[in-house]
Design a protein around this motif. Structure first.
Motif, PDB file in Angstrom:
ATOM      1  N   SER A 157       0.839  -1.193   0.000  1.00 57.45           N
ATOM      2  CA  SER A 157       0.000   0.000   0.000  1.00 57.45           C
ATOM      3  C   SER A 157       0.877   1.246   0.000  1.00 57.45           C
ATOM      4  N   GLY A 159       0.135   4.261   0.622  1.00 53.75           N
ATOM      5  CA  GLY A 159      -0.107   5.141   1.752  1.00 53.75           C
ATOM      6  C   GLY A 159       0.670   4.734   2.986  1.00 53.75           C
ATOM      7  N   ARG A 160       0.745   3.452   3.222  1.00 53.07           N
ATOM      8  CA  ARG A 160       1.440   2.975   4.424  1.00 53.07           C
ATOM      9  C   ARG A 160       2.917   2.697   4.168  1.00 53.07           C
ATOM     10  N   TYR A 161       3.251   2.284   2.934  1.00 52.88           N
ATOM     11  CA  TYR A 161       4.630   1.893   2.642  1.00 52.88           C
ATOM     12  C   TYR A 161       5.186   2.764   1.520  1.00 52.88           C
ATOM     13  N   ASP A 281       7.851   1.481   6.463  1.00 49.93           N
ATOM     14  CA  ASP A 281       6.507   1.546   7.015  1.00 49.93           C
ATOM     15  C   ASP A 281       6.326   2.934   7.610  1.00 49.93           C
ATOM     16  N   ALA A 282       5.399   3.723   7.046  1.00 48.95           N
ATOM     17  CA  ALA A 282       5.211   5.104   7.493  1.00 48.95           C
ATOM     18  C   ALA A 282       4.762   5.182   8.944  1.00 48.95           C
ATOM     19  N   ARG A 283       4.198   4.089   9.466  1.00 50.60           N
ATOM     20  CA  ARG A 283       3.710   4.114  10.851  1.00 50.60           C
ATOM     21  C   ARG A 283       4.797   3.733  11.850  1.00 50.60           C
ATOM     22  N   ARG A 284       5.952   3.379  11.357  1.00 55.42           N
ATOM     23  CA  ARG A 284       7.048   2.989  12.239  1.00 55.42           C
ATOM     24  C   ARG A 284       7.803   4.241  12.675  1.00 55.42           C
TER      25      ARG A 284
END
Length: 303
Positions: A157, A159-161, A281-284
């Motif tokens: 994805s 958006g996330r990656y 990973d954008a959330r990391r």
């Protein structure tokens, strides 16, 4: 028993579809089904009622569902806590990468980017392409470095990656160089004298790329496969000993070409360009990772 089997089971319970679950877990459907079956065999009970549609859990599956959610949640929380402690004590980042890139591209890239990378220390996880992607998705790696081709993309994805395009790679045919500088064998060969062919295993990313080259080839190849492995370095060693022709990434054979040990066994029409990409990973949330990504994003185009 592997914890990812439980994660597979939870995704299947949520989606009710083997096909959709396999996509979400970045697996082929047969591979995903095998992992669910392995979990059932380990537990000694059927978890999925395969006589109905859509997919439903058996009573045993319903019983496992709450336990699996609790266990996976606790493991995830513990891993996050431990990674937080690890991140606080330094700037070590984990890079998941296919074997071939780990031999040639990664050492040169780390040297070229020494200024941008700063004082980062690295932990390298060398896998096949699939397992390298899984390492990023499952939180076991901070960065994923991999190949990309439009016909066989890495499905992440955007958006996330987010990803960056680091460079390019070319896959092409090579054979041992003879004393006169000519290749020992030359594509396409003939039906009367098929070329000894050194190929990749069915689960190797380069197997798909090789098949794509042969599919688009200007002539039908006459090949007699005599060796198979997932490792490009293994095929290169076989080519150097004169066992046959193999499709190899150019970065893996630069030294041998310069030394006159290998030759191209076909022209440009037998080659395939690929991109080399890096993902995160954008959330990391890691300060070292955020700082590094900012530096790289200023130097390389986004994908």
């Amino acid at each position: 028993m592997e914890t990812r089997w439980l994660e597979d089971f939870l995704v299947l319970a949520e989606t009710g579809s083997f096909t959709r679950s396999a996509e979400l877990r970045h697996l082929t459907q047969p591979a995903f089904s095998r992992r669910i079956k392995a979990l059932e065999q380990w537990l000694g009970a059927d978890l999925i009622d395969r006589t109905t549609w859509p997919t439903r859990l058996t009573p045993a599956g319903e019983l496992l569902l709450d336990k699996a959610r609790q266990l996976v949640g606790e493991l995830s929380s513990t891993r996050t806590l431990l990674r937080g402690l690890h991140a606080a004590d330094g700037t070590t980042l984990t890079l998941a990468v296919p074997h071939t890139l780990s031999f040639g591209f990664v050492p040169r890239w780390l040297a070229d980017e020494r200024t941008a990378l700063g004082e980062v220390s690295w932990r390298l996880l060398a896998h096949n392409v699939h397992d390298a992607v899984v390492a990023l998705v499952e939180g076991n790696a901070d960065l994923l470095l991999c190949y990309h081709h439009p016909r066989h993309p890495v499905e992440l994805s955007a958006g996330r990656y987010p990803g960056l395009r680091l460079g390019s790679e070319t896959l092409g045919p090579f054979a041992r160089a003879m004393p006169d500088g000519q290749p020992q064998w030359q594509l396409p060969g003939s039906s009367a004298a098929p070329l000894p062919f050194l190929g990749y295993g069915p689960n190797a990313y380069f197997r798909r790329m090789t098949d794509l080259i042969l599919e688009r080839a200007p002539a039908v190849c006459a090949l007699r496969q005599c060796f198979e492995t997932d490792m490009a370095e293994g095929l290169k060693a076989m080519v150097l000993e004169g066992h046959g022709v193999a499709f190899l990434p150019h970065s893996a054979v630069q030294r041998e070409l310069a030394a006159g040990q290998l030759c191209a066994a076909g022209g440009e029409q037998w080659t395939l360009p690929m991109e080399i990409r890096v993902y995160r990973d954008a959330r990391r949330e890691l300060p070292a990772l955020d700082a590094l990504w900012q530096q790289l994003a200023a130097r390389y185009p986004a994908v």
